[in-house]
Scaffold this active site. Structure first.
Site, PDB file in Angstrom:
ATOM      1  CB  THR A 132      -0.900   0.017   1.258  1.00  0.00           C
ATOM      2  OG1 THR A 132      -1.564   1.276   1.372  1.00  0.00           O
ATOM      3  CG2 THR A 132      -0.084  -0.203   2.523  1.00  0.00           C
ATOM      4  CG  ASP A 133      -1.149   4.948  -1.026  1.00  0.00           C
ATOM      5  OD1 ASP A 133      -1.707   4.331  -0.100  1.00  0.00           O
ATOM      6  OD2 ASP A 133      -1.752   5.787  -1.730  1.00  0.00           O
ATOM      7  CD  GLU A 134      -3.441   3.624   4.425  1.00  0.00           C
ATOM      8  OE1 GLU A 134      -3.305   3.777   5.657  1.00  0.00           O
ATOM      9  OE2 GLU A 134      -4.490   3.192   3.910  1.00  0.00           O
ATOM     10  CE1 TYR A 158      -3.065  -2.379   5.788  1.00  0.00           C
ATOM     11  CE2 TYR A 158      -3.306  -0.031   5.318  1.00  0.00           C
ATOM     12  CZ  TYR A 158      -3.166  -1.336   4.879  1.00  0.00           C
ATOM     13  OH  TYR A 158      -3.112  -1.598   3.533  1.00  0.00           O
ATOM     14  CE  LYS A 162       0.335  -4.632   3.035  1.00  0.00           C
ATOM     15  NZ  LYS A 162       0.195  -6.008   2.460  1.00  0.00           N
TER      16      LYS A 162
END
Length: 356
Positions: A132-134, A158, A162
């Site tokens: 993810t970009d997060e 989260y 990741k």
């Protein structure tokens, strides 16, 4: 044959459906079937010998080893993850167990299998990790979009979990030589999206006459990627990506959350008007912002375009219209996934309404 983890979840299931619609290569689909996994999404594949579903945990090393030995897939595409930021705030341990420990155990099982392959099979094998970009953190309003070399600065449990899984995948490549590929995508939307995320939640709540909860001022900016475009990007990276490389996948659609909500309301006003003639926008309610809420994400996907020739097929305008229409046409699916564990969790965390 390929092995897919998390293939009954939102992105994974769309990937499975598209994969088998486009070619005849069989799929082993390993999914734990937590609250967000839904076999009804894959109902069209019932009886299809190309789809082998196995209910199980990526952290079950013995099960993964058995599947690898029995089916000898040429690639593993790793979608399986806990992915909802709000859930990670209220219960981070599940995210650590699945996203970190689960990915570690999966990598170890795959490494052992890969090491035992014949030379040609070892050279052709791939492990594609979907992230993810997060993991990159939050961008200032005028900052350049995230590139593949951007510093990792995760701000939620989260995204931290990741980020950890991304680092493990990288380490297994550099330490053990495992042929890995990593993709970091922006916010996905589209069919079969579990209604705890912003877009499906707004659609479902609007139709039910409930408030449309928007965090803070609603000016959190995200890059939106239609899920089937994401699936096509993953297929392209799996087919032609350079081993050990990371590819950012984005839709070139930066928009603040409040604009997304107003767009959904306008489409529903057109496609399913309220009986009282009022706009669905009257249901918008601003709620207290969540802890650690990143203000802006933006993906620079030029590397994927330049090296592999991939571009998204959908604009946000075409993708969001398809998405709203899909939810209008599949109210039965929404009702089934809203029952049970999901509804109980929403009630516990948010009371009568959920905030996206």
């Amino acid at each position: 044959m390929i092995l897919i983890t998390g293939g009954a979840g939102f992105i994974g299931a769309n990937f499975v459906l598209d994969w088998l619609a486009l070619n005849n290569e069989p799929v082993i689909n390993l999914d734990k079937l937590t609250y967000a996994g839904n076999l009804e999404t894959l109902a069209s594949l019932q009886g299809d010998p190309r789809h082998v579903f196995v209910q199980g945990d990526i952290g079950d090393s013995a099960l993964v080893a058995r599947l690898l030995a029995e089916h000898r897939p040429r690639a593993v595409v790793h979608f399986a993850a806990e992915s909802h930021v709000d859930r990670s705030i209220h219960g981070a341990e599940d995210f650590v167990q699945t996203n970190v420990v689960g990915t570690f155990r999966l990598l170890e099982a795959v490494r052992a299998h890969w090491a035992g392959l014949a030379d040609a099979e070892r050279a052709a094998f791939r492990f594609l990790h979907v992230s993810t970009d997060e993991v990159y953190g939050s961008l200032a309003p005028d900052a350049p979009a995230f590139t593949e070399t951007h510093t990792y600065e995760p701000n939620s449990p989260y995204s931290a979990s990741k980020a950890a899984s991304d680092h493990l995948v990288r380490a297994w490549h550099h330490t053990h030589g495992l042929p890995v590929l990593t993709t970091n995508c922006s916010n996905n939307y589209g069919p079969f999206h579990f209604p705890e995320k912003l877009i499906p939640l707004m659609i479902v709540n609007a139709l039910a006459g409930k408030p449309l909860p928007v965090y803070g001022d609603g000016m959190q900016v995200r890059d939106w990627l239609y899920v089937k475009d994401h699936c096509s990007a993953i297929r392209r990276v799996l087919d032609a990506g350079t081993v050990g490389e990371t590819y950012n996948v984005g839709g070139w659609n930066e928009k603040p959350n409040i604009e997304i909500v107003h767009t959904i309301c306008a489409l529903l006003d057109e496609l399913r008007p309220r009986a009282d003639g009022q706009s669905y926008a009257t249901q918008i309610t601003h709620v207290k912002d969540r802890p650690g809420h990143d203000r802006r994400y933006a993906i620079d996907a030029r590397k994927l375009e330049a090296e592999l020739g991939w571009k998204p097929a959908e604009t946000f305008g075409t993708g969001i219209r398809k998405t709203v229409q899909w939810y209008l046409d599949h109210a039965d699916w929404v009702a089934r996934v809203q029952s049970g564990a999901y509804r109980q969790w929403v009630q516990t965390q948010y009371g009568a309404t959920a905030a996206a």
